[in-house]
Design an enzyme around this catalytic site. Sequence first.
Site, PDB file in Angstrom:
ATOM      1  CE1 TYR A 157     -47.232 -35.554  -4.967  1.00  0.00           C
ATOM      2  CE2 TYR A 157     -49.143 -36.516  -3.878  1.00  0.00           C
ATOM      3  CZ  TYR A 157     -47.887 -36.650  -4.436  1.00  0.00           C
ATOM      4  OH  TYR A 157     -47.293 -37.901  -4.488  1.00  0.00           O
ATOM      5  CE  LYS A 190     -48.173 -38.121  -7.855  1.00  0.00           C
ATOM      6  NZ  LYS A 190     -47.118 -38.630  -8.738  1.00  0.00           N
TER       7      LYS A 190
HETATM    8  P1  NAP Z   1     -38.187 -38.311  -4.310  1.00  0.00           P
HETATM    9  O1  NAP Z   1     -37.315 -39.177  -3.474  1.00  0.00           O
HETATM   10  O2  NAP Z   1     -38.249 -36.853  -4.005  1.00  0.00           O
HETATM   11  O3  NAP Z   1     -37.782 -38.535  -5.836  1.00  0.00           O
HETATM   12  C1  NAP Z   1     -38.371 -37.803  -6.855  1.00  0.00           C
HETATM   13  C2  NAP Z   1     -37.598 -37.992  -8.132  1.00  0.00           C
HETATM   14  O4  NAP Z   1     -38.229 -37.225  -9.173  1.00  0.00           O
HETATM   15  C3  NAP Z   1     -36.148 -37.496  -8.024  1.00  0.00           C
HETATM   16  O5  NAP Z   1     -35.320 -38.339  -8.774  1.00  0.00           O
HETATM   17  C4  NAP Z   1     -36.234 -36.130  -8.682  1.00  0.00           C
HETATM   18  O6  NAP Z   1     -34.997 -35.688  -9.233  1.00  0.00           O
HETATM   19  C5  NAP Z   1     -37.228 -36.444  -9.784  1.00  0.00           C
HETATM   20  N1  NAP Z   1     -37.742 -35.240 -10.424  1.00  0.00           N
HETATM   21  C6  NAP Z   1     -38.364 -34.169  -9.869  1.00  0.00           C
HETATM   22  N2  NAP Z   1     -38.640 -33.243 -10.807  1.00  0.00           N
HETATM   23  C7  NAP Z   1     -38.181 -33.745 -11.993  1.00  0.00           C
HETATM   24  C8  NAP Z   1     -38.150 -33.272 -13.310  1.00  0.00           C
HETATM   25  N3  NAP Z   1     -38.634 -32.073 -13.647  1.00  0.00           N
HETATM   26  N4  NAP Z   1     -37.620 -34.063 -14.274  1.00  0.00           N
HETATM   27  C9  NAP Z   1     -37.101 -35.260 -13.964  1.00  0.00           C
HETATM   28  N5  NAP Z   1     -37.060 -35.763 -12.722  1.00  0.00           N
HETATM   29  C10 NAP Z   1     -37.602 -35.005 -11.748  1.00  0.00           C
HETATM   30  O7  NAP Z   1     -39.706 -38.798  -4.263  1.00  0.00           O
HETATM   31  P2  NAP Z   1     -40.377 -40.269  -4.249  1.00  0.00           P
HETATM   32  O8  NAP Z   1     -41.138 -40.374  -2.974  1.00  0.00           O
HETATM   33  O9  NAP Z   1     -39.395 -41.310  -4.612  1.00  0.00           O
HETATM   34  O10 NAP Z   1     -41.460 -40.085  -5.396  1.00  0.00           O
HETATM   35  C11 NAP Z   1     -41.481 -40.827  -6.610  1.00  0.00           C
HETATM   36  C12 NAP Z   1     -42.894 -40.807  -7.156  1.00  0.00           C
HETATM   37  O11 NAP Z   1     -43.772 -41.513  -6.280  1.00  0.00           O
HETATM   38  C13 NAP Z   1     -43.490 -39.406  -7.302  1.00  0.00           C
HETATM   39  O12 NAP Z   1     -44.235 -39.337  -8.512  1.00  0.00           O
HETATM   40  C14 NAP Z   1     -44.413 -39.303  -6.108  1.00  0.00           C
HETATM   41  O13 NAP Z   1     -45.466 -38.381  -6.322  1.00  0.00           O
HETATM   42  C15 NAP Z   1     -44.912 -40.736  -6.029  1.00  0.00           C
HETATM   43  N6  NAP Z   1     -45.480 -41.077  -4.725  1.00  0.00           N
HETATM   44  C16 NAP Z   1     -44.712 -41.044  -3.606  1.00  0.00           C
HETATM   45  C17 NAP Z   1     -45.278 -41.379  -2.382  1.00  0.00           C
HETATM   46  C18 NAP Z   1     -44.482 -41.369  -1.101  1.00  0.00           C
HETATM   47  O14 NAP Z   1     -45.071 -41.675  -0.034  1.00  0.00           O
HETATM   48  N7  NAP Z   1     -43.192 -41.059  -1.135  1.00  0.00           N
HETATM   49  C19 NAP Z   1     -46.627 -41.754  -2.299  1.00  0.00           C
HETATM   50  C20 NAP Z   1     -47.382 -41.775  -3.469  1.00  0.00           C
HETATM   51  C21 NAP Z   1     -46.795 -41.452  -4.668  1.00  0.00           C
HETATM   52  P3  NAP Z   1     -33.986 -34.708  -8.429  1.00  0.00           P
HETATM   53  O15 NAP Z   1     -33.157 -35.582  -7.554  1.00  0.00           O
HETATM   54  O16 NAP Z   1     -33.224 -34.065  -9.538  1.00  0.00           O
HETATM   55  O17 NAP Z   1     -34.822 -33.739  -7.646  1.00  0.00           O
END
Ligand code: NAP
Length: 239
Positions: free
Chosen positions: A165, A169
Amino acid sequence: MENMRIALVTGANKGIGLEIARQLAEAGVTVIIGSRDAGRGEAAVADLAEQGLAATAVQLDVTDGASIAAAAAAIEASHGRLDILLNNAGIFDFTDAAPSSASISAVRKVLETNFIGALAVTQAMLPLLRKSPAGRIVNLSSSLGSLSVNSDPTSPYFAQRYIGYNTSKAALNMLTIQLTEELRDTSIVVNSVSPGFVKTDLTGYGVMTPAQGARLPVQHALGGADNGRFVEPDGYTPW
Ligand code: NAP
């Protein structure tokens, strides 16, 4: 309607991506929800419609070249250009771990989605972004992708060693840096934006709501002077 900005948010069927889509739609942007599952994309469109917000969905699996090409062709056909790309789709895998023990297949999958996926989508959408008078690319990054943070024993993230991960990033940040330089003479700006520590399905942990996590990415999608920067809610993150 033609002068409304057009945005594609990848992985926008839930989590931070869905909230980004909601806030962009509230700001008057024409939002395209990228979802790897078409049904989940339509459900997200219906969710926004309940609040009186219009959006459309496109099937988009960021690890599938044919899906990416079809999504770009569909956006070209319906809009002719793209103004905002949010590379939001991402995964975390609990079998990812420190270098000595991480599951290699998990690391490969995470890199494939979080970095190669974002790169491939960006390549496919660039011709459409070049047609925008002011294109913006926002890469959803994380403090865990900062080489400085990973090597700083005083950082609260120092012990968070997920080789897959964190590397995904860091690589995404490299995309931000290199693409910014490549596009320096164009009207397209690129930034890495860390949303903060947000409670979503990604890990199940976090202190912010998805709506709070969407704020900074939306702010950078809509404007601002930053270009080629790595920003987080508290300011700038060192690369
Ligand atoms: P999340 O709720 O798990 O959502 C992730 C999204 O990405 C879901 O819509 C998922 O679709 C989609 N996805 C996964 N694999 C994919 C693929 N191969 N093609 C298209 N879509 C795909 O996670 P989140 O926390 O909202 O994360 C969103 C972004 O923010 C990510 O890049 C994550 O690394 C980043 N981020 C999050 C945090 C945090 O604290 N949450 C912190 C820093 C950065 P499905 O529903 O089909 O699985």
